[in-house]
Design a protein around this motif. Sequence first.
Motif, PDB file in Angstrom:
ATOM      1  N   MET A   1      68.834   8.350 -87.091  1.00 54.68           N
ATOM      2  CA  MET A   1      67.545   8.729 -87.680  1.00 54.68           C
ATOM      3  C   MET A   1      67.595  10.146 -88.244  1.00 54.68           C
ATOM      4  O   MET A   1      67.082  10.406 -89.336  1.00 54.68           O
ATOM      5  CB  MET A   1      66.437   8.601 -86.648  1.00 54.68           C
ATOM      6  N   VAL A   2      68.216  11.056 -87.509  1.00 57.68           N
ATOM      7  CA  VAL A   2      68.364  12.427 -88.004  1.00 57.68           C
ATOM      8  C   VAL A   2      69.207  12.442 -89.272  1.00 57.68           C
ATOM      9  O   VAL A   2      68.878  13.119 -90.258  1.00 57.68           O
ATOM     10  CB  VAL A   2      68.967  13.340 -86.911  1.00 57.68           C
ATOM     11  N   GLY A   3      70.295  11.675 -89.281  1.00 53.64           N
ATOM     12  CA  GLY A   3      71.118  11.579 -90.483  1.00 53.64           C
ATOM     13  C   GLY A   3      70.347  11.014 -91.658  1.00 53.64           C
ATOM     14  O   GLY A   3      70.476  11.488 -92.794  1.00 53.64           O
ATOM     15  N   GLY A   4      69.521  10.004 -91.410  1.00 54.69           N
ATOM     16  CA  GLY A   4      68.714   9.431 -92.484  1.00 54.69           C
ATOM     17  C   GLY A   4      67.706  10.419 -93.046  1.00 54.69           C
ATOM     18  O   GLY A   4      67.502  10.493 -94.263  1.00 54.69           O
ATOM     19  N   ILE A   5      67.090  11.194 -92.186  1.00 54.14           N
ATOM     20  CA  ILE A   5      66.118  12.196 -92.654  1.00 54.14           C
ATOM     21  C   ILE A   5      66.822  13.285 -93.457  1.00 54.14           C
ATOM     22  O   ILE A   5      66.329  13.721 -94.502  1.00 54.14           O
ATOM     23  CB  ILE A   5      65.332  12.778 -91.473  1.00 54.14           C
ATOM     24  N   PHE A   6      67.994  13.709 -93.005  1.00 52.64           N
ATOM     25  CA  PHE A   6      68.706  14.732 -93.763  1.00 52.64           C
ATOM     26  C   PHE A   6      69.261  14.174 -95.076  1.00 52.64           C
ATOM     27  O   PHE A   6      69.392  14.911 -96.053  1.00 52.64           O
ATOM     28  CB  PHE A   6      69.811  15.364 -92.916  1.00 52.64           C
ATOM     29  N   TYR A   7      69.589  12.878 -95.115  1.00 48.64           N
ATOM     30  CA  TYR A   7      69.962  12.276 -96.403  1.00 48.64           C
ATOM     31  C   TYR A   7      68.769  12.301 -97.353  1.00 48.64           C
ATOM     32  O   TYR A   7      68.902  12.609 -98.527  1.00 48.64           O
ATOM     33  CB  TYR A   7      70.465  10.840 -96.227  1.00 48.64           C
ATOM     34  N   TRP A   8      67.597  11.973 -96.833  1.00 50.82           N
ATOM     35  CA  TRP A   8      66.400  12.014 -97.662  1.00 50.82           C
ATOM     36  C   TRP A   8      66.141  13.427 -98.181  1.00 50.82           C
ATOM     37  O   TRP A   8      65.780  13.609 -99.342  1.00 50.82           O
ATOM     38  CB  TRP A   8      65.190  11.525 -96.869  1.00 50.82           C
ATOM     39  N   LEU A   9      66.324  14.429 -97.329  1.00 51.10           N
ATOM     40  CA  LEU A   9      66.097  15.812 -97.747  1.00 51.10           C
ATOM     41  C   LEU A   9      67.055  16.245 -98.849  1.00 51.10           C
ATOM     42  O   LEU A   9      66.685  17.006 -99.741  1.00 51.10           O
ATOM     43  CB  LEU A   9      66.245  16.757 -96.549  1.00 51.10           C
ATOM     44  N   SER A  10      68.292  15.770 -98.799  1.00 52.08           N
ATOM     45  CA  SER A  10      69.283  16.246 -99.755  1.00 52.08           C
ATOM     46  C   SER A  10      69.436  15.344-100.977  1.00 52.08           C
ATOM     47  O   SER A  10      69.734  15.845-102.059  1.00 52.08           O
ATOM     48  CB  SER A  10      70.635  16.423 -99.070  1.00 52.08           C
ATOM     49  N   ALA A  11      69.232  14.043-100.849  1.00 49.42           N
ATOM     50  CA  ALA A  11      69.470  13.158-101.990  1.00 49.42           C
ATOM     51  C   ALA A  11      68.450  12.044-102.140  1.00 49.42           C
ATOM     52  O   ALA A  11      68.276  11.530-103.241  1.00 49.42           O
ATOM     53  CB  ALA A  11      70.866  12.531-101.875  1.00 49.42           C
ATOM     54  N   GLY A  12      67.797  11.649-101.086  1.00 49.97           N
ATOM     55  CA  GLY A  12      66.932  10.474-101.127  1.00 49.97           C
ATOM     56  C   GLY A  12      65.627  10.655-101.861  1.00 49.97           C
ATOM     57  O   GLY A  12      65.002   9.684-102.276  1.00 49.97           O
ATOM     58  N   ARG A  13      65.186  11.890-102.028  1.00 51.16           N
ATOM     59  CA  ARG A  13      63.902  12.109-102.712  1.00 51.16           C
ATOM     60  C   ARG A  13      63.969  11.774-104.193  1.00 51.16           C
ATOM     61  O   ARG A  13      62.944  11.644-104.838  1.00 51.16           O
ATOM     62  CB  ARG A  13      63.451  13.554-102.527  1.00 51.16           C
TER      63      ARG A  13
END
Length: 160
Positions: free
Chosen positions: A128-140
């Motif tokens: 979950m932490v990895g998914g949130i940090f992916y969103w912060l860096s590329a997922g948006r």
Amino acid sequence: MTRLVAYLVRFAMILFGYAVASLAASAFLNVLFLASLGYTPDHTHPTATASLYFSIPFVALFVAYFAFLPAVLVILLAEILGRRDWLYYALAGAVVAAVFLGLVDHSPDSTFAVTDTSAIMAVIGGGMVGGIFYWLSAGRWAGSWWRDDNASISPGPSGS
């Protein structure tokens, strides 16, 4: 030509986001497991603190390796659907971690088998932490490479 550049830039962003997510999940797991062993970051043991700085990128290599195939499917789905919300990526990270745990549990060589409930929850939390940090860096910016910015949203009035 500009479309090809957009594809290459988006692909580079996805790779960067995956690296950030792997590092974040690794840091979460390292801190969580070291805290469960009673480690506190004090200045009396500088070698223990230095080993933490080495172990985060090292464990991130394993996280990135084992989560690669499920994460590719989740990222591809997000790019096609244009999902840009943080909750999707947090839950998708949990699913990727659960798939990893399921694959490890059913492998013939079960050296990495995780049976402790707190360890299972820690791995899912790391996902979950990895998914949130992916969103912060590329997922948006998911799906931004294939959408036409000049396309109309509604059909508009007809000309007849």
